[in-house]
Design a protein around this motif. Structure first.
Motif, PDB file in Angstrom:
ATOM      1  N   ALA A   1      90.477  15.309  -1.861  1.00 41.66           N
ATOM      2  CA  ALA A   1      90.637  14.271  -2.882  1.00 41.66           C
ATOM      3  C   ALA A   1      89.876  14.636  -4.143  1.00 41.66           C
ATOM      4  N   TRP A   2      88.696  15.236  -3.972  1.00 40.21           N
ATOM      5  CA  TRP A   2      87.894  15.600  -5.135  1.00 40.21           C
ATOM      6  C   TRP A   2      88.590  16.663  -5.979  1.00 40.21           C
ATOM      7  N   LEU A   3      89.208  17.648  -5.344  1.00 42.23           N
ATOM      8  CA  LEU A   3      89.931  18.666  -6.097  1.00 42.23           C
ATOM      9  C   LEU A   3      90.988  18.029  -6.994  1.00 42.23           C
ATOM     10  N   SER A   4      91.722  17.075  -6.431  1.00 39.71           N
ATOM     11  CA  SER A   4      92.763  16.400  -7.202  1.00 39.71           C
ATOM     12  C   SER A   4      92.169  15.591  -8.351  1.00 39.71           C
ATOM     13  N   MET A   5      91.121  14.862  -8.062  1.00 35.52           N
ATOM     14  CA  MET A   5      90.494  14.041  -9.108  1.00 35.52           C
ATOM     15  C   MET A   5      89.870  14.904 -10.203  1.00 35.52           C
ATOM     16  N   ALA A   6      89.421  16.099  -9.822  1.00 35.68           N
ATOM     17  CA  ALA A   6      88.809  17.011 -10.796  1.00 35.68           C
ATOM     18  C   ALA A   6      89.857  17.813 -11.564  1.00 35.68           C
ATOM     19  N   ASP A   7      91.133  17.540 -11.308  1.00 34.85           N
ATOM     20  CA  ASP A   7      92.235  18.255 -11.954  1.00 34.85           C
ATOM     21  C   ASP A   7      92.163  19.765 -11.718  1.00 34.85           C
ATOM     22  N   ILE A   8      91.849  20.139 -10.476  1.00 32.26           N
ATOM     23  CA  ILE A   8      91.804  21.537 -10.074  1.00 32.26           C
ATOM     24  C   ILE A   8      93.003  21.808  -9.168  1.00 32.26           C
ATOM     25  N   GLN A   9      93.784  22.788  -9.518  1.00 39.06           N
ATOM     26  CA  GLN A   9      94.983  23.133  -8.752  1.00 39.06           C
ATOM     27  C   GLN A   9      94.825  24.484  -8.091  1.00 39.06           C
ATOM     28  N   PRO A  10      94.637  24.555  -6.765  1.00 39.74           N
ATOM     29  CA  PRO A  10      94.597  25.860  -6.099  1.00 39.74           C
ATOM     30  C   PRO A  10      95.974  26.512  -6.142  1.00 39.74           C
ATOM     31  N   VAL A  11      96.023  27.784  -6.575  1.00 40.35           N
ATOM     32  CA  VAL A  11      97.294  28.495  -6.712  1.00 40.35           C
ATOM     33  C   VAL A  11      97.147  29.909  -6.166  1.00 40.35           C
ATOM     34  N   LYS A  12      98.298  30.517  -5.862  1.00 41.18           N
ATOM     35  CA  LYS A  12      98.325  31.933  -5.511  1.00 41.18           C
ATOM     36  C   LYS A  12      98.263  32.770  -6.787  1.00 41.18           C
ATOM     37  N   GLY A  13      98.061  34.063  -6.591  1.00 40.85           N
ATOM     38  CA  GLY A  13      98.010  34.945  -7.751  1.00 40.85           C
ATOM     39  C   GLY A  13      99.314  34.946  -8.538  1.00 40.85           C
TER      40      GLY A  13
END
Length: 276
Positions: A262-274
């Motif tokens: 939830a924190w990742l989403s609230m922090a506007d951080i998007q995990p992505v592949k290379g």
């Protein structure tokens, strides 16, 4: 949203590490993992990297000269000293790199999505030149998008002494060699710390890395920054040969929680592949 490749090191080192990494990939937290293909566990570990899982994360080679290597092995301080003084055998270095790439490709029937190094050894003198030579020979004929990218240990502004020392050991030179040879490189590496502190301290580090991430100016044409981590599921017996065994379990404690997602989403951080 700030895009970042969240990369777990040391896949195949132990069952506890593998279990943590596989779970976090399935949950969409991790988007890359670096594989130790000389580990005795590698054949079994590789079988768990299913085609479905590979759609969620980049799979890389975690180049090893200090832990499982058989053709040549040295402690990290000795390896650094020998590389800086020109005392490493280029022939043995190249044989070691080829052995690890062969083991990766034989087990997974694919090229590595990227290359990095256990304890960042891929950037050391002699090793980095040998690595680029081998990558050119094996993959230089491929389109740019199909060649492995290289993780570069370049810390953002404001990082601590440890991150700056890692960078000083050869990150900039490796970046130059890779780009000249036609290989993409990650622009920034976050996640370096001293492996001290409890879960609250590790969560606080993520807050700091998130602030650094938001301050980066990364072109859409570049690879995203990489944030390195080392999670492992808790075990009853602590590996006495793993100096960061406790830190691994603390990282898992933080990253596997619903609050973290939830924190990742609230922090506007998007995990992505290379290749996002």
């Amino acid at each position: 949203m700030a895009k970042v490749i969240i990369c777990a090191d040391d896949y195949a080192q132990s069952a506890a590490i593998d279990a943590a990494i596989l779970t976090l990939i399935e949950r969409g937290i991790l988007t890359a993992t670096s594989c130790m293909t000389l580990s005795p566990r590698w054949p079994d570990s590789a079988r768990q990297l299913t085609p479905q899982l590979r759609t969620k994360a980049d799979l890389g080679l975690h180049l090893d000269f200090t832990q499982f290597s058989r053709t040549m092995r040295a402690s990290h301080p000795v390896l650094v000293l020998r590389s800086l003084t020109g005392l490493l055998s280029t022939q043995k270095v190249m044989a070691n790199i080829k052995q690890q790439l062969d083991a990766f490709e034989d087990a997974l029937h694919m090229r590595p999505d990227y290359i990095d190094g256990h304890l960042h050894v891929h950037q050391l003198p002699i090793i980095r030149e040998a690595l680029i030579t081998i990558l050119q020979h094996r993959y230089g004929h491929l389109p740019l998008s199909e060649r492995p990218w290289l993780r570069i240990s370049s810390p953002p502004v404001g990082s601590g002494l440890k991150a700056r020392l890692i960078h000083w050991l050869g990150a900039e030179k490796l970046k130059q060699l890779a780009k000249a040879a036609g290989f993409r490189v990650s622009p920034v590496l976050l996640g370096v710390y001293d492996f001290q502190g409890d879960a609250a301290a590790y969560q606080a580090r993520w807050l700091y890395w998130a602030r650094q991430l938001k301050q980066l100016l990364i072109s859409e044409k570049d690879l995203p920054p990489v944030l390195m981590c080392h999670p492992a599921r808790p075990t009853q017996v602590i590996d006495p040969h793993d100096p960061i065994a406790i830190a691994r379990m603390i990282e898992w404690q933080v990253m596997q929680s619903a609050d973290f997602s939830a924190w990742l989403s609230m922090a506007d951080i998007q995990p992505v592949k290379g290749l996002h």
